[in-house]
Design a protein around this motif. Structure first.
Motif, PDB file in Angstrom:
ATOM      1  N   ALA A  79       0.718  -1.326  -0.270  1.00  0.00           N
ATOM      2  CA  ALA A  79      -0.104   0.029   0.244  1.00  0.00           C
ATOM      3  C   ALA A  79       0.951   1.109  -0.237  1.00  0.00           C
ATOM      4  O   ALA A  79       0.134   2.643  -0.053  1.00  0.00           O
ATOM      5  CB  ALA A  79      -0.824  -0.162   0.815  1.00  0.00           C
ATOM      6  N   SER A  80       2.159   1.270  -0.201  1.00  0.00           N
ATOM      7  CA  SER A  80       3.123   1.645  -0.455  1.00  0.00           C
ATOM      8  C   SER A  80       2.730   3.095  -1.590  1.00  0.00           C
ATOM      9  O   SER A  80       2.669   2.531  -2.554  1.00  0.00           O
ATOM     10  CB  SER A  80       4.679   2.521  -0.486  1.00  0.00           C
ATOM     11  OG  SER A  80       4.743   0.646  -1.166  1.00  0.00           O
ATOM     12  N   PRO A  81       3.628   4.151  -2.088  1.00  0.00           N
ATOM     13  CA  PRO A  81       3.091   5.300  -2.848  1.00  0.00           C
ATOM     14  C   PRO A  81       3.936   4.686  -4.600  1.00  0.00           C
ATOM     15  O   PRO A  81       5.137   4.072  -3.609  1.00  0.00           O
ATOM     16  CB  PRO A  81       3.364   6.603  -2.484  1.00  0.00           C
ATOM     17  CG  PRO A  81       3.198   6.224  -0.858  1.00  0.00           C
ATOM     18  CD  PRO A  81       3.339   4.758  -0.870  1.00  0.00           C
ATOM     19  N   VAL A  82       2.900   4.451  -4.989  1.00  0.00           N
ATOM     20  CA  VAL A  82       4.179   4.147  -6.350  1.00  0.00           C
ATOM     21  C   VAL A  82       4.490   5.603  -7.151  1.00  0.00           C
ATOM     22  O   VAL A  82       4.007   6.577  -6.948  1.00  0.00           O
ATOM     23  CB  VAL A  82       3.323   3.593  -7.685  1.00  0.00           C
ATOM     24  CG1 VAL A  82       3.541   3.770  -8.731  1.00  0.00           C
ATOM     25  CG2 VAL A  82       2.003   2.387  -7.416  1.00  0.00           C
ATOM     26  N   ILE A  83       6.036   5.792  -7.376  1.00  0.00           N
ATOM     27  CA  ILE A  83       6.994   6.896  -7.476  1.00  0.00           C
ATOM     28  C   ILE A  83       6.867   7.003  -9.040  1.00  0.00           C
ATOM     29  O   ILE A  83       7.356   6.001  -9.913  1.00  0.00           O
ATOM     30  CB  ILE A  83       7.619   7.056  -7.461  1.00  0.00           C
ATOM     31  CG1 ILE A  83       7.467   7.147  -5.707  1.00  0.00           C
ATOM     32  CG2 ILE A  83       8.463   8.459  -7.417  1.00  0.00           C
ATOM     33  CD1 ILE A  83       6.716   8.749  -5.087  1.00  0.00           C
ATOM     34  N   LEU A  84       5.880   7.774 -10.410  1.00  0.00           N
ATOM     35  CA  LEU A  84       6.358   7.702 -11.657  1.00  0.00           C
ATOM     36  C   LEU A  84       7.711   8.805 -11.723  1.00  0.00           C
ATOM     37  O   LEU A  84       7.461   9.771 -11.675  1.00  0.00           O
ATOM     38  CB  LEU A  84       5.497   8.468 -12.357  1.00  0.00           C
ATOM     39  CG  LEU A  84       5.907   8.612 -13.704  1.00  0.00           C
ATOM     40  CD1 LEU A  84       5.609   7.248 -14.709  1.00  0.00           C
ATOM     41  CD2 LEU A  84       4.544   8.543 -14.211  1.00  0.00           C
ATOM     42  N   SER A  85       8.938   8.535 -12.957  1.00  0.00           N
ATOM     43  CA  SER A  85      10.024   9.348 -13.125  1.00  0.00           C
ATOM     44  C   SER A  85       9.418   9.129 -14.787  1.00  0.00           C
ATOM     45  O   SER A  85       9.890   8.362 -15.333  1.00  0.00           O
ATOM     46  CB  SER A  85      11.142   9.209 -12.883  1.00  0.00           C
ATOM     47  OG  SER A  85      11.299   9.260 -11.345  1.00  0.00           O
TER      48      SER A  85
END
Length: 145
Positions: free
Chosen positions: A70-76
């Motif tokens: 449930a941790s945030p998904v980071i998009l770069s």
């Protein structure tokens, strides 16, 4: 941390309200949290998936990226490029891929470089994809948790 017994009470009040954190034991009794009985916690999910990363020079689909917690998904997104990148979500192994929305409006659609949290997931088996529609340039992308 241990507390002295008996607890000293100082004037002017002559009393001291107490508060404690505890949890229910298997026998339905209260167990106060202390160094010998720490608060029982469980880490949900499993270890994060390997990041999904690559480059694109034209239209492409990248994925799946399996969500594992449930941790945030980071998009770069980086590079010199023109076009649109849209994050899609699937819960059926990629057969159906829906764009992310918030309050019924498009969400997680990009026309420039970014590095930000784009999603948090609670459903088991959910996956994310990138729908990449480049018209020029080279895009580098990375999704991670």
């Amino acid at each position: 941390m241990s507390m002295p017994t008996p607890l000293p009470v100082s004037a002017p009040a002559g009393f001291a309200p107490l508060a404690a954190i505890g949890f229910t034991q298997a026998d339905a009794t209260l167990s106060p949290v202390s160094s010998t009985t720490p608060l029982p916690v469980t880490v949900q999910g499993s270890s994060p998936s390997a990041p999904l990363e690559g480059t694109a020079t034209g239209p492409a689909t990248a994925g799946p990226f399996a969500l594992t917690s449930a941790s945030p998904v980071i998009l770069s997104l980086s590079g010199t490029w023109t076009g649109t990148v849209r994050v899609l979500r699937s819960v059926d192994g990629g057969a159906t891929r829906l764009p992310l929305t918030m309050a019924g409006q498009p969400f997680a659609t990009y026309t420039g470089n970014c590095c930000e949290a784009v999603w948090e997931e609670g459903a088991s088996g959910a996956e994310l994809y990138l729908n990449i529609a480049l018209t020029s340039g080279t895009l580098s992308y990375r999704i991670e948790q």
